[in-house]
Design an enzyme around this catalytic site. Structure first.
Site, PDB file in Angstrom:
ATOM      1  N   ARG A 178       0.868  -1.196   0.049  1.00 21.10           N
ATOM      2  CA  ARG A 178       0.124  -0.160   0.362  1.00 21.10           C
ATOM      3  C   ARG A 178       0.679   1.399   0.184  1.00 21.10           C
ATOM      4  O   ARG A 178       0.369   2.209  -0.696  1.00 21.10           O
ATOM      5  CB  ARG A 178      -0.986  -0.169   0.706  1.00 21.10           C
ATOM      6  CG  ARG A 178      -1.992  -0.971   0.694  1.00 21.10           C
ATOM      7  CD  ARG A 178      -3.048  -1.426   2.063  1.00 21.10           C
ATOM      8  NE  ARG A 178      -2.630  -2.609   3.064  1.00 21.10           N
ATOM      9  CZ  ARG A 178      -2.638  -2.116   4.472  1.00 21.10           C
ATOM     10  NH1 ARG A 178      -3.308  -1.547   4.937  1.00 21.10           N
ATOM     11  NH2 ARG A 178      -2.472  -3.298   5.079  1.00 21.10           N
ATOM     12  N   GLU A 238       0.688  -5.859  13.309  1.00 20.21           N
ATOM     13  CA  GLU A 238       0.350  -6.455  14.418  1.00 20.21           C
ATOM     14  C   GLU A 238      -0.535  -7.693  13.791  1.00 20.21           C
ATOM     15  O   GLU A 238      -1.183  -8.376  15.228  1.00 20.21           O
ATOM     16  CB  GLU A 238      -0.736  -5.523  13.515  1.00 20.21           C
ATOM     17  CG  GLU A 238      -2.461  -5.997  14.613  1.00 20.21           C
ATOM     18  CD  GLU A 238      -3.769  -4.257  14.333  1.00 20.21           C
ATOM     19  OE1 GLU A 238      -3.754  -4.075  13.550  1.00 20.21           O
ATOM     20  OE2 GLU A 238      -4.309  -3.943  14.639  1.00 20.21           O
TER      21      GLU A 238
END
Ligand SMILES: O=P(O)(O)OC[C@H]1O[C@H](OP(=O)(O)OP(=O)(O)O)[C@H](O)[C@@H]1O
Ligand SMILES: Nc1ncnc2[nH]cnc12
Length: 181
Positions: free
Chosen positions: A69, A106
């Site tokens: 991204r 994460e």
């Protein structure tokens, strides 16, 4: 540390309204911040790129974008600044000689790589990414850039997940997040 004024409420509201929460993706307990609605909206996309372009000051030589991204944000920022663009890629994707760094995410782990000739000593580098979560990705990227002898003049992030405290790993950089939740 910051070198630009706070984002206007109208810009913040526009960007926030174009980020979609996807609960339990890619695994239970994670609320994924989906930026595809923002990318789809020309006004929101332009606002994001303009604001991120201001993070490193006037003299940016190179913008770094982190796969995947970060590429979508980093390349237009580089073009707007008249700077070069360097891709930091996940392991095994770059064709030439690389330097690598590994870190925890994460949701999982990752190794990123950069070409060994990507930076020249003393170059002024702006790092751009969409989300700051645990901070591992940006920390590893800062270390790769500095390891090559270049200077990190800023880190521009679209959205910082404050509850994951990634900023604590980055107290030695000029970190600017357009949105903090
Ligand atoms: O602060 P951290 O905990 O390191 O997480 C942030 C990183 O996680 C996401 O990338 P991801 O590795 O999921 O790759 P993608 O862009 O290919 O989806 C995001 O785009 C950041 O690069
Ligand atoms: N919750 C999240 N949403 C989008 N990208 C992420 N990268 C790490 N955590 C993320």
């Amino acid at each position: 540390m910051t070198n630009m004024p706070a984002i206007a409420d109208s810009d913040r509201d526009l960007l926030l309204s174009r980020i979609r929460d996807v609960p339990d993706w890619p695994e239970p307990g994670v609320v994924f911040k989906d930026i595809t609605p923002l990318l789809r909206d020309p006004a929101a996309f332009d606002t994001m790129i303009e604001l991120l372009s201001g993070v490193g000051g006037q003299d940016v030589d190179v913008v770094v974008g982190i796969e995947a991204r970060g590429f979508i944000l980093g390349a237009p920022v580089a073009h707007r600044l008249g700077a070069g663009f360097v891709p930091i890629r996940k392991a095994g994707k770059l064709p030439w000689t690389t330097t690598a760094a590994s870190y925890a995410l994460e949701y999982g782990e990752a190794t990123i790589e950069v070409h060994t000739d990507a930076f020249r000593p003393g170059e002024r580098v702006l790092i751009v990414d969409d989300v700051l979560a645990t901070g591992g990705t940006v920390r590893a990227t800062v270390d790769l850039v500095r390891g090559a002898g270049a200077d990190v003049v800023g880190v521009g992030i679209l959205m910082e997940l404050g509850f994951l405290s990634g900023r604590a790993k980055l107290d030695d950089v000029n970190l600017r997040s357009l949105l903090v939740i």
